[in-house]
Design a protein around this motif. Structure first.
Motif, PDB file in Angstrom:
ATOM      1  N   LEU A  52      31.474  41.979  49.098  1.00  0.00           N
ATOM      2  CA  LEU A  52      32.353  41.873  47.928  1.00  0.00           C
ATOM      3  C   LEU A  52      32.952  40.472  47.819  1.00  0.00           C
ATOM      4  N   VAL A  53      33.380  39.936  48.943  1.00  0.00           N
ATOM      5  CA  VAL A  53      33.959  38.588  48.946  1.00  0.00           C
ATOM      6  C   VAL A  53      32.897  37.553  48.591  1.00  0.00           C
ATOM      7  N   ALA A  54      31.669  37.749  49.063  1.00  0.00           N
ATOM      8  CA  ALA A  54      30.589  36.818  48.764  1.00  0.00           C
ATOM      9  C   ALA A  54      30.269  36.814  47.272  1.00  0.00           C
ATOM     10  N   VAL A  55      30.223  37.998  46.668  1.00  0.00           N
ATOM     11  CA  VAL A  55      29.982  38.082  45.225  1.00  0.00           C
ATOM     12  C   VAL A  55      31.114  37.405  44.465  1.00  0.00           C
ATOM     13  N   ALA A  56      32.340  37.690  44.849  1.00  0.00           N
ATOM     14  CA  ALA A  56      33.499  37.083  44.183  1.00  0.00           C
ATOM     15  C   ALA A  56      33.452  35.566  44.286  1.00  0.00           C
ATOM     16  N   SER A  57      33.075  35.052  45.455  1.00  0.00           N
ATOM     17  CA  SER A  57      32.998  33.606  45.654  1.00  0.00           C
ATOM     18  C   SER A  57      31.908  32.994  44.774  1.00  0.00           C
ATOM     19  N   THR A  58      30.775  33.684  44.666  1.00  0.00           N
ATOM     20  CA  THR A  58      29.693  33.193  43.811  1.00  0.00           C
ATOM     21  C   THR A  58      30.127  33.168  42.351  1.00  0.00           C
ATOM     22  N   LEU A  59      30.827  34.196  41.930  1.00  0.00           N
ATOM     23  CA  LEU A  59      31.316  34.236  40.553  1.00  0.00           C
ATOM     24  C   LEU A  59      32.302  33.104  40.294  1.00  0.00           C
ATOM     25  N   ALA A  60      33.230  32.901  41.224  1.00  0.00           N
ATOM     26  CA  ALA A  60      34.234  31.844  41.047  1.00  0.00           C
ATOM     27  C   ALA A  60      33.594  30.462  41.012  1.00  0.00           C
ATOM     28  N   ASP A  61      32.533  30.276  41.807  1.00  0.00           N
ATOM     29  CA  ASP A  61      31.894  28.963  41.892  1.00  0.00           C
ATOM     30  C   ASP A  61      30.979  28.674  40.709  1.00  0.00           C
ATOM     31  N   ASN A  62      30.620  29.692  39.959  1.00  0.00           N
ATOM     32  CA  ASN A  62      29.630  29.511  38.899  1.00  0.00           C
ATOM     33  C   ASN A  62      30.145  29.909  37.520  1.00  0.00           C
ATOM     34  N   THR A  63      31.449  29.879  37.354  1.00  0.00           N
ATOM     35  CA  THR A  63      32.051  30.113  36.046  1.00  0.00           C
ATOM     36  C   THR A  63      33.021  28.970  35.735  1.00  0.00           C
ATOM     37  N   ARG A  64      33.294  28.779  34.459  1.00  0.00           N
ATOM     38  CA  ARG A  64      34.178  27.700  34.031  1.00  0.00           C
ATOM     39  C   ARG A  64      35.645  28.106  34.182  1.00  0.00           C
ATOM     40  N   ALA A  65      36.504  27.129  34.102  1.00  0.00           N
ATOM     41  CA  ALA A  65      37.933  27.396  34.245  1.00  0.00           C
ATOM     42  C   ALA A  65      38.433  28.354  33.171  1.00  0.00           C
ATOM     43  N   ASP A  66      37.839  28.287  31.967  1.00  0.00           N
ATOM     44  CA  ASP A  66      38.277  29.146  30.868  1.00  0.00           C
ATOM     45  C   ASP A  66      37.642  30.532  30.909  1.00  0.00           C
ATOM     46  N   ASP A  67      36.636  30.726  31.743  1.00  0.00           N
ATOM     47  CA  ASP A  67      36.024  32.043  31.878  1.00  0.00           C
ATOM     48  C   ASP A  67      36.933  32.954  32.707  1.00  0.00           C
ATOM     49  N   ILE A  68      36.631  34.234  32.704  1.00  0.00           N
ATOM     50  CA  ILE A  68      37.446  35.217  33.416  1.00  0.00           C
ATOM     51  C   ILE A  68      36.545  35.989  34.380  1.00  0.00           C
ATOM     52  N   ALA A  69      36.957  36.107  35.626  1.00  0.00           N
ATOM     53  CA  ALA A  69      36.215  36.885  36.612  1.00  0.00           C
ATOM     54  C   ALA A  69      37.152  37.916  37.226  1.00  0.00           C
ATOM     55  N   ALA A  70      36.648  39.142  37.384  1.00  0.00           N
ATOM     56  CA  ALA A  70      37.492  40.220  37.897  1.00  0.00           C
ATOM     57  C   ALA A  70      36.667  41.198  38.725  1.00  0.00           C
ATOM     58  N   ARG A  71      37.302  41.768  39.713  1.00  0.00           N
ATOM     59  CA  ARG A  71      36.752  42.936  40.405  1.00  0.00           C
ATOM     60  C   ARG A  71      37.562  44.123  39.911  1.00  0.00           C
ATOM     61  N   ILE A  72      36.893  45.051  39.242  1.00  0.00           N
ATOM     62  CA  ILE A  72      37.632  46.122  38.581  1.00  0.00           C
ATOM     63  C   ILE A  72      37.602  47.425  39.364  1.00  0.00           C
ATOM     64  N   GLY A  73      36.982  47.422  40.542  1.00  0.00           N
ATOM     65  CA  GLY A  73      36.993  48.617  41.377  1.00  0.00           C
ATOM     66  C   GLY A  73      35.690  48.755  42.121  1.00  0.00           C
ATOM     67  N   GLY A  74      35.758  49.199  43.400  1.00  0.00           N
ATOM     68  CA  GLY A  74      34.543  49.406  44.172  1.00  0.00           C
ATOM     69  C   GLY A  74      33.695  48.156  44.214  1.00  0.00           C
ATOM     70  N   ASP A  75      32.423  48.287  43.800  1.00  0.00           N
ATOM     71  CA  ASP A  75      31.508  47.145  43.800  1.00  0.00           C
ATOM     72  C   ASP A  75      31.220  46.675  42.386  1.00  0.00           C
ATOM     73  N   GLU A  76      32.137  46.894  41.477  1.00  0.00           N
ATOM     74  CA  GLU A  76      31.948  46.516  40.079  1.00  0.00           C
ATOM     75  C   GLU A  76      32.808  45.293  39.727  1.00  0.00           C
ATOM     76  N   PHE A  77      32.159  44.347  39.076  1.00  0.00           N
ATOM     77  CA  PHE A  77      32.800  43.104  38.678  1.00  0.00           C
ATOM     78  C   PHE A  77      32.557  42.881  37.187  1.00  0.00           C
ATOM     79  N   VAL A  78      33.429  42.112  36.576  1.00  0.00           N
ATOM     80  CA  VAL A  78      33.261  41.726  35.174  1.00  0.00           C
ATOM     81  C   VAL A  78      33.510  40.231  35.058  1.00  0.00           C
ATOM     82  N   VAL A  79      32.646  39.567  34.306  1.00  0.00           N
ATOM     83  CA  VAL A  79      32.841  38.160  33.977  1.00  0.00           C
ATOM     84  C   VAL A  79      32.876  38.030  32.461  1.00  0.00           C
ATOM     85  N   VAL A  80      33.861  37.354  31.952  1.00  0.00           N
ATOM     86  CA  VAL A  80      33.968  37.072  30.523  1.00  0.00           C
ATOM     87  C   VAL A  80      33.628  35.606  30.316  1.00  0.00           C
TER      88      VAL A  80
END
Length: 231
Positions: free
Chosen positions: A127-155
């Motif tokens: 989960l932390v690895a996925v979150a780190s990948t999302l944070a490293d590959n999205t822009r400052a204005d984008d939104i990244a979230a873990r919404i429960g379990g193994d589900e994530f959302v990127v805007v």
């Protein structure tokens, strides 16, 4: 003349007593500006400074608590509550500026297998690895979230459907290249991802539901391509 302090704006009994003393000493007809009254003024100033400091500390604590209620403890991303708040703000901004973007709904494939085979510590690491990948590959204005379990959302904000689809595909490729090390084993992760466009007329609940449905459509098909749902 007296200080305009009423039961509605008296914060504490101490302030009430201090206000009474000021009224008696400063506004009595026979009052003189002596040393005793100057001491009282110093007390008023000290009280005001202390009150201001307490207010600043309380505001800081409130901000910290608000951040905690909007943030996922494990990954540091927004949680569902934080996502919904930010997505509501983003859609409102899209309405004002006639803007649009896309939402990516992400689910780790066979996450239960990772937990069952390698343990829950490995699951947390995934989960932390996925979150780190999302944070490293999205822009400052984008939104990244873990919404429960193994589900994530990127805007992906301010993105056309075409650009959003391309960015989402690149993001999925990076996630599918993510590995974690657990004991003697290296575990390669893979994800299913659904994409849904939004604009200023979009409902938060509806757009998340559609992106979720698109993600499950891909997961059922077990194909690497994104499954978009038309608006």
């Amino acid at each position: 003349m007296s200080l305009a302090i009423t039961p509605d704006n008296i914060a504490t009994p101490a302030l009430d007593r201090l206000a009474s003393e000021i009224n008696e000493r400063f506004f009595a007809a026979e009052a003189n500006y002596d040393g005793e009254r100057l001491v009282l003024l110093e007390r008023v100033l000290d009280f005001a400074i202390h009150a201001e400091q307490q207010l600043a500390e309380q505001q800081q604590r409130i901000a910290q608590l608000e951040t905690m209620t909007r943030t996922d403890d494990l990954t540091g991303l927004l949680n569902r509550r934080g996502l919904e708040a930010e997505l509501t703000r983003t859609i409102a901004s899209a309405a004002r500026h006639q803007d649009h973007g896309v939402i990516c709904y992400i689910d780790i494939d066979d996450f239960k297998g990772v937990n069952d085979t390698h343990g829950h510590a490995a699951g947390d690491e995934a989960l932390v690895a996925v979150a780190s990948t999302l944070a490293d590959n999205t822009r400052a204005d984008d939104i990244a979230a873990r919404i429960g379990g193994d589900e994530f959302v990127v805007v992906l904000t301010a993105a056309s459907v075409h650009d959003g689809f391309r960015k989402a595909r690149a993001l999925q490729s990076r996630l599918n290249a993510t590995t974690i090390r657990t004991g003697q084993h290296t575990v390669r992760l893979s994800v299913s991802l659904g994409i849904q466009a939004y604009d200023g007329k979009t409902s938060v609940a509806e757009v998340l539901d559609r992106a979720d449905s698109a993600m499950y459509a891909q997961k059922r098909m077990r194909k690497p391509e994104l499954i978009p749902i038309a608006t």
